[in-house]
Scaffold this active site. Structure first.
Site, PDB file in Angstrom:
ATOM      1  N   THR A 100      18.255  60.269 -11.923  1.00 26.07           N
ATOM      2  CA  THR A 100      18.795  60.889 -10.735  1.00 26.07           C
ATOM      3  C   THR A 100      20.054  61.587 -11.178  1.00 26.07           C
ATOM      4  O   THR A 100      20.461  61.459 -12.307  1.00 26.07           O
ATOM      5  CB  THR A 100      19.048  59.765  -9.723  1.00 26.07           C
ATOM      6  N   ASN A 114      13.349  61.018  -9.116  1.00 27.03           N
ATOM      7  CA  ASN A 114      13.131  59.599  -9.361  1.00 27.03           C
ATOM      8  C   ASN A 114      13.191  59.323 -10.861  1.00 27.03           C
ATOM      9  O   ASN A 114      14.263  59.273 -11.424  1.00 27.03           O
ATOM     10  CB  ASN A 114      11.854  59.063  -8.716  1.00 27.03           C
TER      11      ASN A 114
HETATM   12  O1  DON Z   1      16.148  56.905  -4.626  1.00 26.33           O
HETATM   13  C1  DON Z   1      16.271  56.039  -5.470  1.00 26.33           C
HETATM   14  O2  DON Z   1      16.835  54.982  -5.272  1.00 26.33           O
HETATM   15  C2  DON Z   1      15.716  56.303  -6.852  1.00 26.33           C
HETATM   16  N1  DON Z   1      14.616  57.223  -6.769  1.00 26.33           N
HETATM   17  C3  DON Z   1      16.809  56.817  -7.725  1.00 26.33           C
HETATM   18  C4  DON Z   1      16.362  57.100  -9.118  1.00 26.33           C
HETATM   19  C5  DON Z   1      17.439  57.108 -10.112  1.00 26.33           C
HETATM   20  O3  DON Z   1      18.581  56.913  -9.837  1.00 26.33           O
HETATM   21  C6  DON Z   1      17.036  57.288 -11.522  1.00 26.33           C
HETATM   22  N2  DON Z   1      18.166  57.426 -12.362  1.00 26.33           N
HETATM   23  N3  DON Z   1      18.456  56.900 -13.346  1.00 26.33           N
END
Ligand code: DON
Length: 585
Positions: free
Chosen positions: A396, A416
């Site tokens: 993210t 994601n």
């Molecule tokens: O919305 C969420 O909580 C996850 N899809 C976030 C993904 C994320 O932070 C990946 N990063 N390292």
């Protein structure tokens, strides 16, 4: 024998004694995490550590995107204008997470009206999705179906979100001007960083496995720092978005390309799904802590509610003096975090589909009850922690912008996992998300981040999957004094919690606050996950003696944070865990 003359002796007596006492204190067991016990830092490629600017600041995970944001601010745009330009720029120069094929959340402080707004441009499940779509006939989870490839894709929300943000809060009122820099970046290419080269190389095999044609992300010779990444197809897509706004993505030729991709691979998203997608303005979660007001993301993010619970528990449980990252501190925070995650995993989901007992979860009675089971000497096993029981009922990215008027924005946006589903829309050159995995695909089954979901987060058509993304602003005396957020899946909320405490409770400057090691507890697995530097310190053994399981988790998150000093100037700290663009004027 050498003797100090009497006068010198007297002159040095005080400093010598104090130095001696300070050395004793420094090595005393309570100061167990003195910096000397932490492994040396590896500083990010840019080498920027911190920045102080008098007027405005952009803190973004890539230098090109930060520059584009700064240009917009200097051209008279406000923080929202810059945020839109940065989102599109990241879709080009940070393909691992920046996106038009994903979604995100944005929290905005409007200095004129003294109000905060929260924009939810999270992906939705396609109308043809159903609860058990990732299970086989024996009700077992089919490996990788929710994390890779076409069925992992949710209906993208980013372009609609940016257009909504533009309609409501743009000062420049010039959409073209906000999208154009990203088009040029895609068309002319940009130089990739060492970290980007590594990630791209790590995924070459996967990209070719999932896409049976040559995407711009393939480089037979292998990527290296400074290589030019050109994305001509993406430049065309962005030109449609520039010319037709939201319709340039959700209708017409680009929508057609997405639908062709779905048909080729038996995906679920239809033209109606795209046409019907709408981002939503929501009421932020607001709460106070020691003179500061926090504004964070409400469901379908779990961030705001979990953060409010954590600060509520911290207020109840923190002793008068608390030393930074000693055993008592790590124990306290881990216990707080595990309790908040029990509620998170059990009760939270898309508020348009499930009733979320926000008032009860944040109510005094429940917080008192959660606090009551805390034992300062021993870990409470997670199986003894129960979520609130009422009546029936890895990638993210984050960026912050503060403009010269004081408007401030914190944005977390994602595909994601790294490069999302890894599906690139043919002739359109962008990755689609794998956000469907954020639903609880089967009760009791951990997702990509080890989170165990409940019924409130099961798949339903058009529903938004629960998120941990926690873009957060803090205000005091009608000024935004802090904007922050991070990637990191389930660790996002606890990282935001810890960095907020670093700044507001321990008085660390933004650089220290983002640099200090982090740890994480999420109820299940029943363990403290720790960054390596902390894991290698003596604190671990003591926590184990208290009944904690502890494991090494490498790095946690990549924090972006802008802080307003009492003199009104702005400070930013670059998190060495990622590439950074920290610019101001
Ligand atoms: O919305 C969420 O909580 C996850 N899809 C976030 C993904 C994320 O932070 C990946 N990063 N390292």
């Amino acid at each position: 024998m050498f003797r100090l003359p009497h006068s010198i002796h007297r002159k040095y007596w005080f400093p010598i004694t104090w130095t001696f006492l300070a050395i004793l204190w420094y090595f005393s067991p309570k100061n167990i995490l003195a910096q000397s016990e932490l492994a040396p830092l590896q500083i990010n490629t840019q080498g920027i550590k911190s920045l102080k600017s008098p007027n405005a600041m952009v803190s973004a995970p890539h230098p090109e995107a930060a520059q584009i944001g700064l240009d917009i601010l200097k051209a008279g745009g406000n923080a929202m204008d810059a945020a839109i330009a940065v989102q599109f720029a990241l879709a080009v120069c940070l393909p691992i997470a920046g996106n038009i094929g994903g979604g995100g959340f944005l929290v905005y402080w409007d200095q004129d009206s003294l109000q905060t707004l929260a924009l939810d441009y999270r992906e939705t499940a396609p109308a043809n999705a159903h609860r058990d779509m990732y299970l086989n006939a024996k009700q077992e989870v089919i490996p990788k179906l929710s994390t890779e490839g076409i069925l992992s894709v949710g209906v993208p929300g980013t372009v609609d979100g940016m257009y909504e943000a533009f309609l409501r809060k743009s000062k420049l009122r010039d959409w073209n001007r906000l999208v154009q820099p990203a088009i040029e970046l895609a068309r002319d290419g940009f130089r990739i960083t060492a970290m980007q080269a590594k990630y791209l190389n790590d995924h070459q095999k996967k990209f070719s496995e999932i896409n049976d044609w040559r995407t711009s992300f393939i480089n037979k010779a292998g990527w290296k720092e400074g290589d030019l990444l050109v994305q001509s197809d993406l430049a065309q897509v962005l030109a449609h978005i520039r010319d037709d706004g939201r319709a340039g993505f959700y209708e017409g030729p680009i929508s057609d390309l997405i639908i062709q991709e779905m048909k080729r691979r038996n995906g679920l998203i239809t033209a109606d799904d795209l046409r019907n997608y709408r981002s939503v303005w929501r009421e932020p979660i607001r709460f106070d802590f020691r003179g500061y007001t926090f504004h964070s993301m409400p469901p379908p993010s779990s961030g705001g509610i979990a953060l409010a619970q954590m600060f509520g528990l911290f207020d109840r449980l923190a002793p008068k003096t608390l030393e930074f990252q000693n055993v008592a501190y790590i124990h306290l925070l881990s216990e707080i975090e595990r309790r908040a995650y029990a509620d998170r995993n059990t009760h939270l989901g898309d508020p348009d589909f499930v009733k979320i007992p926000t008032e009860s979860l944040l109510g005094k009675q429940h917080l008192d009850q959660m606090a009551a089971s805390f034992d300062p000497q021993r870990a409470t096993p997670s199986e003894q922690i129960h979520a609130w029981q009422g009546p029936e009922s890895e990638e993210t990215t984050h960026y912050n912008i503060v403009d010269a008027w004081g408007n401030s924005v914190a944005v977390t946006t994602t595909l994601n996992g790294a490069y999302g589903s890894k599906v690139v829309v043919r002739n359109a050159g962008f990755f689609l998300n794998n956000e469907m995995d954020d639903f609880s695909i089967k009760a009791g089954e951990p997702n990509l981040y080890g989170l165990i979901g409940g019924k409130s987060n099961e798949i339903q058509p058009n529903k938004r999957m629960l998120s941990s993304m926690t873009p957060t602003l803090v205000t005091k005396d009608q000024r935004c004094i802090l904007a922050l957020g991070t990637p990191g899946g389930s660790t996002i909320i606890t990282s935001v919690f810890q960095v907020l405490l670093n700044v507001l409770y321990f008085g660390q400057d933004p650089y220290e606050a983002v640099t200090n090691p982090r740890f994480h507890h999420q109820w299940y697995p029943d363990a403290i996950q720790m960054e390596t530097r902390l894991y290698q310190s003596p604190v671990v053994e003591r926590l184990q003696k208290m009944g904690h399981q502890v494991f090494d988790r490498g790095f946690i998150g990549r924090m972006e944070c802008i802080f307003r000093f009492p003199d009104g100037s702005l400070g930013g700290g670059a998190d060495f865990r990622g590439d950074n663009g920290l610019l101001g004027y």
